[in-house]
Write a protein that holds these residues in place. Sequence first.
Motif, short mmCIF file in Angstrom:
data_model
loop_
_atom_site.label_atom_id
_atom_site.label_comp_id
_atom_site.label_asym_id
_atom_site.label_seq_id
_atom_site.Cartn_x
_atom_site.Cartn_y
_atom_site.Cartn_z
N UNK A 130 0.82 -1.22 0.00
CA UNK A 130 0.00 0.00 0.00
C UNK A 130 0.85 1.27 0.00
N UNK A 131 0.25 2.34 -0.49
CA UNK A 131 0.81 3.70 -0.37
C UNK A 131 2.25 3.82 -0.89
N UNK A 132 2.50 3.23 -2.05
CA UNK A 132 3.81 3.43 -2.68
C UNK A 132 3.97 4.90 -3.07
N UNK A 133 2.89 5.50 -3.55
CA UNK A 133 2.87 6.93 -3.88
C UNK A 133 2.03 7.67 -2.86
N UNK A 134 2.46 8.87 -2.50
CA UNK A 134 1.70 9.71 -1.58
C UNK A 134 0.53 10.37 -2.31
N UNK A 181 -0.01 13.51 -2.60
CA UNK A 181 0.54 14.62 -3.39
C UNK A 181 1.16 14.13 -4.69
N UNK A 182 1.88 13.01 -4.62
CA UNK A 182 2.46 12.44 -5.83
C UNK A 182 1.38 11.97 -6.80
N UNK A 183 0.32 11.38 -6.26
CA UNK A 183 -0.77 10.91 -7.12
C UNK A 183 -1.44 12.06 -7.85
N UNK A 184 -1.68 13.16 -7.15
CA UNK A 184 -2.30 14.33 -7.79
C UNK A 184 -1.44 14.82 -8.95
N UNK A 185 -0.14 14.91 -8.71
CA UNK A 185 0.78 15.36 -9.75
C UNK A 185 0.81 14.38 -10.92
N UNK A 186 0.89 13.09 -10.62
CA UNK A 186 0.95 12.08 -11.68
C UNK A 186 -0.33 12.06 -12.51
N UNK A 187 -1.47 12.18 -11.85
CA UNK A 187 -2.74 12.15 -12.58
C UNK A 187 -2.89 13.35 -13.51
N UNK A 188 -2.44 14.51 -13.09
CA UNK A 188 -2.49 15.68 -13.97
C UNK A 188 -1.67 15.44 -15.24
N UNK A 189 -0.51 14.84 -15.06
CA UNK A 189 0.34 14.54 -16.21
C UNK A 189 -0.30 13.50 -17.12
N UNK A 190 -0.85 12.44 -16.52
CA UNK A 190 -1.43 11.35 -17.30
C UNK A 190 -2.71 11.79 -18.02
N UNK A 191 -3.50 12.65 -17.38
CA UNK A 191 -4.74 13.10 -18.01
C UNK A 191 -4.49 13.97 -19.24
N UNK A 246 7.27 -9.26 -11.24
CA UNK A 246 6.47 -8.29 -11.99
C UNK A 246 5.68 -7.43 -11.00
N UNK A 247 5.46 -6.17 -11.35
CA UNK A 247 4.76 -5.24 -10.46
C UNK A 247 3.79 -4.38 -11.26
N UNK A 248 2.65 -4.07 -10.67
CA UNK A 248 1.71 -3.10 -11.23
C UNK A 248 1.36 -2.08 -10.16
N UNK A 249 1.56 -0.81 -10.49
CA UNK A 249 1.29 0.31 -9.58
C UNK A 249 0.10 1.10 -10.13
N UNK A 250 -0.95 1.20 -9.34
CA UNK A 250 -2.21 1.76 -9.82
C UNK A 250 -2.25 3.28 -9.67
N UNK A 251 -2.71 3.96 -10.75
CA UNK A 251 -2.93 5.41 -10.74
C UNK A 251 -4.40 5.77 -10.64
N UNK A 252 -5.29 4.80 -10.87
CA UNK A 252 -6.73 5.05 -10.80
C UNK A 252 -7.36 4.18 -9.72
N UNK A 253 -8.38 4.72 -9.05
CA UNK A 253 -9.09 3.99 -8.01
C UNK A 253 -10.10 3.03 -8.61
N UNK A 288 -6.43 0.33 -4.76
CA UNK A 288 -6.55 1.78 -4.71
C UNK A 288 -5.37 2.46 -5.42
N UNK A 289 -5.60 3.66 -5.89
CA UNK A 289 -4.52 4.44 -6.52
C UNK A 289 -3.38 4.63 -5.53
N UNK A 290 -2.15 4.44 -6.02
CA UNK A 290 -0.97 4.56 -5.17
C UNK A 290 -0.47 3.24 -4.63
N UNK A 291 -1.29 2.19 -4.73
CA UNK A 291 -0.90 0.87 -4.23
C UNK A 291 -0.31 0.02 -5.36
N UNK A 292 0.46 -0.99 -4.97
CA UNK A 292 1.15 -1.85 -5.93
C UNK A 292 0.88 -3.32 -5.62
N UNK A 293 0.81 -4.13 -6.67
CA UNK A 293 0.79 -5.59 -6.52
C UNK A 293 2.12 -6.13 -7.06
#
Length: 226
Positions: free
Chosen positions: A6-10, A12-22, A116-123, A146-151
């Motif tokens: 959980x919580x690989x990204x904070x 604040x980091x998620x907000x920044x990443x989502x703006x870039x990805x959108x 292998x790893x997947x890090x989620x940007x969307x909830x 959840x966004x910010x978490x990794x498997x």
Amino acid sequence: MILHIPNVLSKEQLIECRKLLDNAQWIDGKLTAGSQAVNVKSNLQLAENSETLRYLRTIIINSLNTNPLFISSAIPNHIISPFVNRYENGGAYGNHVDNSILYDATVKKNFRTDISCSLFFTNPEEYEGGEMVIEDTFGTHEVKLPAGDMILYPSTSLHRVEPVTKGVRMVSFMWIQSMIRSAWKRSMLFELDNTIQTIRGKYGETQEAVNLSIHYHKLIQEWAEL
């Protein structure tokens, strides 16, 4: 071993990443698929030469390198430069196994893919469908984090992404060459490290914790490949 981190990204980091990805430009994901995966892959991806991807890679790798749970479970030797993909309008990725060796263009070198790893940007509530299904000796697991978490899971696992029937699913995917090649040895070390940390948390730096720590590091010294 399959592990939810959980919580690989904070936030604040998620907000920044989502703006870039959108606002990012996307290309056909088939362009980076292997010979087997290309027939079952239907998604979009950030181009490897995009400034957005280069910036996101820095954020992701720095976050992983300071995440104790990731370090303990993966014992990483090298994180192959992450990619980011996007699923929408029925996009999916059928059953496949990741390539055993991958070329990291950032450092111009081949690496073994142990994890292998997947890090989620969307909830999960932002899209319908899109479950990641992982099959291995540990059973079948459906993953939608959840966004910010990794498997994290062995790269030898058969896995797929179910069709996204509504909304958008955005995930970063990457591979790890571990210092410990064997999955069961990594699992043993992870359990031992967890036991040491539990003892320290409950009782402090006891002699038992010190003794287990000595054995933990001896095993890493015996098994590590650098």
